[in-house]
Design a protein around this motif. Sequence first.
Motif, mmCIF file in Angstrom:
data_model
loop_
_atom_site.group_PDB
_atom_site.id
_atom_site.type_symbol
_atom_site.label_atom_id
_atom_site.label_comp_id
_atom_site.label_asym_id
_atom_site.label_seq_id
_atom_site.Cartn_x
_atom_site.Cartn_y
_atom_site.Cartn_z
ATOM 1 N N MET A 194 3.630 -9.503 -11.137
ATOM 2 C CA MET A 194 4.391 -10.723 -10.888
ATOM 3 C C MET A 194 4.260 -11.133 -9.424
ATOM 4 O O MET A 194 3.986 -10.314 -8.549
ATOM 5 N N SER A 230 1.987 -9.898 -6.367
ATOM 6 C CA SER A 230 1.151 -8.902 -7.045
ATOM 7 C C SER A 230 0.424 -9.529 -8.223
ATOM 8 O O SER A 230 -0.766 -9.285 -8.446
ATOM 9 N N ARG A 251 1.757 -12.070 -16.809
ATOM 10 C CA ARG A 251 2.849 -12.141 -15.833
ATOM 11 C C ARG A 251 4.142 -12.436 -16.587
ATOM 12 O O ARG A 251 4.732 -13.498 -16.484
ATOM 13 N N SER A 300 2.393 -3.639 -8.758
ATOM 14 C CA SER A 300 3.697 -4.034 -8.219
ATOM 15 C C SER A 300 3.799 -3.453 -6.824
ATOM 16 O O SER A 300 3.717 -2.228 -6.661
ATOM 17 N N SER A 323 6.307 -3.052 -4.767
ATOM 18 C CA SER A 323 7.422 -2.106 -4.640
ATOM 19 C C SER A 323 7.311 -0.959 -5.627
ATOM 20 O O SER A 323 7.830 0.137 -5.388
ATOM 21 N N ASN A 353 8.674 -1.322 -8.512
ATOM 22 C CA ASN A 353 9.933 -1.414 -9.255
ATOM 23 C C ASN A 353 10.135 -2.769 -9.929
ATOM 24 O O ASN A 353 11.266 -3.114 -10.282
ATOM 25 N N THR A 354 9.079 -3.528 -10.122
ATOM 26 C CA THR A 354 9.199 -4.856 -10.721
ATOM 27 C C THR A 354 9.446 -4.726 -12.218
ATOM 28 O O THR A 354 8.626 -4.148 -12.944
ATOM 29 N N GLU A 360 9.418 -6.718 -14.842
ATOM 30 C CA GLU A 360 8.471 -7.263 -15.818
ATOM 31 C C GLU A 360 7.248 -6.360 -15.955
ATOM 32 O O GLU A 360 6.760 -6.113 -17.065
ATOM 33 N N THR A 361 6.756 -5.864 -14.822
ATOM 34 C CA THR A 361 5.590 -4.982 -14.844
ATOM 35 C C THR A 361 5.923 -3.659 -15.517
ATOM 36 O O THR A 361 5.138 -3.137 -16.323
ATOM 37 N N SER A 414 0.560 0.445 -6.214
ATOM 38 C CA SER A 414 1.896 0.193 -5.672
ATOM 39 C C SER A 414 2.053 0.958 -4.367
ATOM 40 O O SER A 414 1.225 1.807 -4.017
ATOM 41 N N LYS A 439 17.058 -10.421 -8.638
ATOM 42 C CA LYS A 439 16.733 -9.011 -8.887
ATOM 43 C C LYS A 439 17.988 -8.176 -9.113
ATOM 44 O O LYS A 439 18.000 -7.262 -9.952
#
Length: 363
Positions: free
Chosen positions: A56, A59, A82, A100, A102, A104-105, A107-108, A127, A349
């Motif tokens: 997302m 990324s 996405r 991602s 982070s 920690n996304t 959706e991913t 990541s 988030k």
Amino acid sequence: MDSDKDSRFIPVNDTCNMLEMTLSFPEQLEEAYQIAEKQELIKINHIPSSIATIGMGGSGICGNIVATSAIENIKMPVFSFRDYTVPEYIDDKCLVFAISYSGNTIETLTSLKALLDRSLRNIIIISSGGILEQVSQKFNLPHIKIPAGRPPRASLGYLLIPIIVSLGKLGLFNRYEDTIKEVIKEVEALRTDVNADIPVENNIAKDVAIQIKGKLPIVYGTGEAMGVVAERWAGQFQENAKVLTFNRTFPELCHNQAIGWEDASGITDKCVVISLEGEWEKGAKVEQRGALLDIVKGKGIPVLHINITGDGGLPAIIRAIYLGDFISIYLSALNNVDPCSIGGINSVKERIAPYIDKLNLLS
């Protein structure tokens, strides 16, 4: 700085040193290349039938860039997802990149869980850490770990180059080393032309920032290559400069937005159209673009024509993206906003954070 006038383009409230990170983008690309080259990848028993990316924002757009590059460098379908789901046709014959910054996304992570539940293991994770790194350890998946502590949108090189290097090492991306060298050469040249020390009269990035200040930018890209650049420009204007921005792609917009402009009363004094025009575009596509832009100009809306040099390949795409990054930073300075703050994104988030625990990816 050469003049007091140019000091206006240096963000006063730059809490994460976004300008410096933008200036160091060529070095980021080189470092990302070195990181990815050292990574041991999965052993594949057969050539994949397709490539897919899940991610997302800063990324996710990497997948679209790679898909656009597929025309020249990759001889198989490339899909960019996405969302929270991945279609069933993404199977064990597909090579998947889960991306991602982070790690920690949501959706991913949700898409990755769906793939793991279907027993897919041809997955490469990119990541800076987070849950994705833990998942890679649990399922013994290759993890390309990139430097942490940066905004994802300022980490395009770290996120994109490992995909290209991985594909190249697997024999799936033609001339990957030469292509990356060409990309670095192009962005170094652009940095020389538009860095903060170059006065506005010789600096296209500063000039465009001035022309769109106080306006609602609508970024048009011609074809897939400039379409993905238009999306990146719109994202950067919004996140860095805090300016609502829209983007569309030729020729598709000629089949709908040509009518939308017929009644533009009430917004003509607010809008500015930016047309990203690759010098490689020829024929009917260029005529279509000209016809649509004539409609826009007929409504009294200014149109900025941005000529993008090159052949439409990855070096031209990344150079054009880099130009938009500079414009967004200079616009943030003119707007007197912090290019680093993302309060709205963080509030969204926070609302969905509890759903990450419900995925049970690590249980």
